[in-house]
Design a protein around this motif. Structure first.
Motif, short mmCIF file in Angstrom:
data_model
loop_
_atom_site.label_atom_id
_atom_site.label_comp_id
_atom_site.label_asym_id
_atom_site.label_seq_id
_atom_site.Cartn_x
_atom_site.Cartn_y
_atom_site.Cartn_z
N CYS A 34 0.81 -1.22 0.00
CA CYS A 34 0.00 0.00 0.00
C CYS A 34 0.85 1.27 0.00
CB CYS A 34 -0.92 0.03 1.22
SG CYS A 34 -2.24 -1.19 1.18
N SER A 35 2.14 1.13 0.07
CA SER A 35 3.01 2.28 0.27
C SER A 35 3.66 2.76 -1.03
CB SER A 35 4.13 1.92 1.26
OG SER A 35 5.12 1.12 0.62
N PRO A 36 4.15 3.99 -1.03
CA PRO A 36 4.92 4.47 -2.19
C PRO A 36 6.15 3.63 -2.48
CG PRO A 36 4.23 6.32 -0.82
CD PRO A 36 3.90 5.07 -0.05
N ARG A 37 6.66 2.91 -1.48
CA ARG A 37 7.85 2.08 -1.68
C ARG A 37 7.59 0.95 -2.69
NH1 ARG A 37 12.35 4.68 0.36
NH2 ARG A 37 12.02 5.31 2.53
N ALA A 38 6.31 0.58 -2.87
CA ALA A 38 5.97 -0.53 -3.76
C ALA A 38 5.57 -0.02 -5.15
CB ALA A 38 4.85 -1.36 -3.16
N SER A 39 6.15 1.06 -5.59
CA SER A 39 5.71 1.73 -6.82
C SER A 39 5.94 0.92 -8.08
CB SER A 39 6.41 3.09 -6.94
OG SER A 39 7.82 2.93 -6.90
N ALA A 40 6.84 -0.06 -8.07
CA ALA A 40 7.12 -0.86 -9.27
C ALA A 40 6.37 -2.18 -9.27
CB ALA A 40 8.62 -1.12 -9.40
N THR A 41 5.42 -2.34 -8.35
CA THR A 41 4.67 -3.59 -8.25
C THR A 41 3.21 -3.33 -8.58
OG1 THR A 41 6.15 -4.39 -6.50
CG2 THR A 41 4.04 -5.51 -6.75
N SER A 42 2.73 -3.89 -9.67
CA SER A 42 1.32 -3.77 -10.04
C SER A 42 0.90 -4.98 -10.86
CB SER A 42 1.05 -2.48 -10.83
OG SER A 42 -0.34 -2.23 -10.93
N GLY A 43 -0.35 -5.37 -10.71
CA GLY A 43 -0.86 -6.54 -11.41
C GLY A 43 -0.32 -7.84 -10.86
N ALA A 44 0.21 -7.80 -9.65
CA ALA A 44 0.88 -8.97 -9.07
C ALA A 44 0.00 -9.67 -8.05
CB ALA A 44 2.20 -8.55 -8.42
N ALA A 45 0.28 -10.95 -7.85
CA ALA A 45 -0.36 -11.74 -6.80
C ALA A 45 0.73 -12.22 -5.86
CB ALA A 45 -1.13 -12.92 -7.40
N HIS A 46 0.85 -11.56 -4.71
CA HIS A 46 1.91 -11.89 -3.75
C HIS A 46 1.41 -12.92 -2.75
CE1 HIS A 46 5.00 -8.43 -4.19
NE2 HIS A 46 4.42 -8.68 -5.33
N ARG A 47 2.17 -13.97 -2.58
CA ARG A 47 1.78 -15.08 -1.71
C ARG A 47 2.36 -14.91 -0.31
NH1 ARG A 47 4.59 -19.19 -5.25
NH2 ARG A 47 4.52 -20.42 -3.34
N VAL A 48 1.48 -15.02 0.68
CA VAL A 48 1.89 -15.05 2.09
C VAL A 48 1.24 -16.29 2.70
CG1 VAL A 48 2.18 -13.66 4.18
CG2 VAL A 48 1.72 -12.53 2.02
N GLU A 49 1.51 -17.45 2.06
CA GLU A 49 0.77 -18.67 2.41
C GLU A 49 1.67 -19.77 2.93
OE1 GLU A 49 1.77 -20.85 -0.91
OE2 GLU A 49 2.92 -19.17 -0.13
N GLY A 50 2.88 -19.40 3.31
CA GLY A 50 3.77 -20.36 3.94
C GLY A 50 4.29 -21.45 3.02
N GLY A 51 4.22 -21.21 1.70
CA GLY A 51 4.76 -22.18 0.76
C GLY A 51 3.81 -23.31 0.39
N ILE A 52 2.51 -23.14 0.67
CA ILE A 52 1.53 -24.19 0.38
C ILE A 52 1.44 -24.46 -1.13
CG2 ILE A 52 -0.96 -24.67 0.33
CD1 ILE A 52 -1.09 -23.37 3.13
N VAL A 53 1.40 -23.38 -1.91
CA VAL A 53 1.29 -23.52 -3.35
C VAL A 53 2.64 -23.99 -3.89
CG1 VAL A 53 0.77 -22.36 -5.53
CG2 VAL A 53 -0.46 -21.71 -3.44
N ASP A 54 2.64 -25.13 -4.54
CA ASP A 54 3.90 -25.79 -4.90
C ASP A 54 4.46 -25.29 -6.24
OD1 ASP A 54 6.06 -27.43 -4.56
OD2 ASP A 54 5.05 -29.25 -5.25
N ILE A 55 4.71 -23.99 -6.31
CA ILE A 55 5.42 -23.39 -7.43
C ILE A 55 6.44 -22.42 -6.85
CG2 ILE A 55 3.58 -23.62 -9.15
CD1 ILE A 55 2.76 -20.77 -8.57
N CYS A 56 7.49 -22.16 -7.59
CA CYS A 56 8.59 -21.33 -7.06
C CYS A 56 8.59 -19.95 -7.69
CB CYS A 56 9.92 -22.03 -7.26
SG CYS A 56 10.31 -22.41 -8.97
N PHE A 57 7.50 -19.52 -8.30
CA PHE A 57 7.43 -18.17 -8.86
C PHE A 57 6.06 -17.59 -8.58
CE2 PHE A 57 6.41 -21.29 -12.12
CZ PHE A 57 5.18 -20.87 -12.58
#
Length: 266
Positions: A243-266
């Motif tokens: 939500c901050s100005p620091r994240a200005s280069a991140t858009s259209g992304a899906a960031h995972r905070v799921e502890g590695g449940i989804v078994d993909i590395c990207f």
């Protein structure tokens, strides 16, 4: 790190408990003016009062449901009394384990109205102003269930997948405007609602809530790499950054905070 949120006006839907409350607190601690929201006026008032007592960003409450256009209109009208909305966190959501064959049409519609259409309507209401001012942040709190559809609540997983599509499409719509749109995908998180769910399950299984809490993630989400529930604060830390100005280069992304449940590395 200074996240440069002082003076920003942020709306967090469904923010009287759990992940939403933790995000609201995180934004307030960074100096933003935060509008908290929920259906229960007493809970909204108590949340605003408790977060205001932190003595950092101003926190106000707007009580309304967001399963209708009228509720969204009331929220945005109340929020804009604090100034133009700079940050929108579409967090409000419902979940309920239920076998697919027992989910009636009414439940499918209710889940879609709350989990998806609330975010569509809120985003539509604030995106024009953000675009005109050349800055804004819209964040959808989706779930790993949007990728890993849970068989025990397909209707919930459907709404979380829909959020991913809406956020990506909206990010494209707002490309080059200074407004970013992203999704956050939490995994199992120890909120009040989850605690109640685990207590009921423990009673049914003849064990203790504490024991089942330790077993739940390895048992139900065995691909987890952290092997435990996340805390709302762990999820909120990532959300506040996006939500901050620091994240200005991140858009259209899906960031995972799921502890590695989804078994993909990207």
């Amino acid at each position: 790190m200074d996240l440069q949120l002082v003076g920003k006006v942020a709306v967090v839907t469904g923010s009287t408990a759990g992940i939403g409350r933790a995000i609201a607190r995180g934004l307030a601690e960074e100096g933003a003016t935060v509008v908290v929201n929920g259906r229960n006026p007493a809970s909204v008032e108590a949340t605003a009062r408790e977060l205001s007592a932190l003595g950092k960003g101003k926190v106000v409450g707007v009580s309304c449901g967001l399963d209708s256009a009228e509720g969204v209109e009331a929220l945005i009208r109340g929020a804009e009394a604090e100034g133009p909305v700079d940050i929108l966190v579409n967090n409000v959501g419902i979940f309920e384990p239920k076998p697919f064959e027992e989910i009636p049409d009414e439940d499918w519609q209710r889940f879609f109205d709350v989990n998806v259409m609330s975010g569509v309507r809120c985003s539509r209401a604030v995106m024009g102003g953000m675009r005109d001012r050349g800055w804004g942040r819209i964040l959808f709190i989706s779930s790993e269930s949007g990728i890993n559809i849970p068989a025990e609540m397909v209707h919930y997983g459907m709404t979380k997948t829909a959020q991913l599509a809406v956020a990506r499409g909206l990010a494209k719509t707002l490309a080059g405007t200074g407004v970013t749109v992203n999704c956050l995908l939490p995994g199992p998180t120890w909120t009040e609602g989850v605690a109640t769910f685990v207590e009921r399950m423990a009673e049914q299984r003849g064990t203790t809530p504490e024991r089942l809490k330790e077993q739940f993630v390895p048992m139900v989400r065995p691909s987890s790499l952290i092997r435990r529930f996340a805390s709302p604060e762990e999820v909120a830390a990532h959300a506040v950054y996006l939500c901050s100005p620091r994240a200005s280069a991140t858009s259209g992304a899906a960031h995972r905070v799921e502890g590695g449940i989804v078994d993909i590395c990207f």
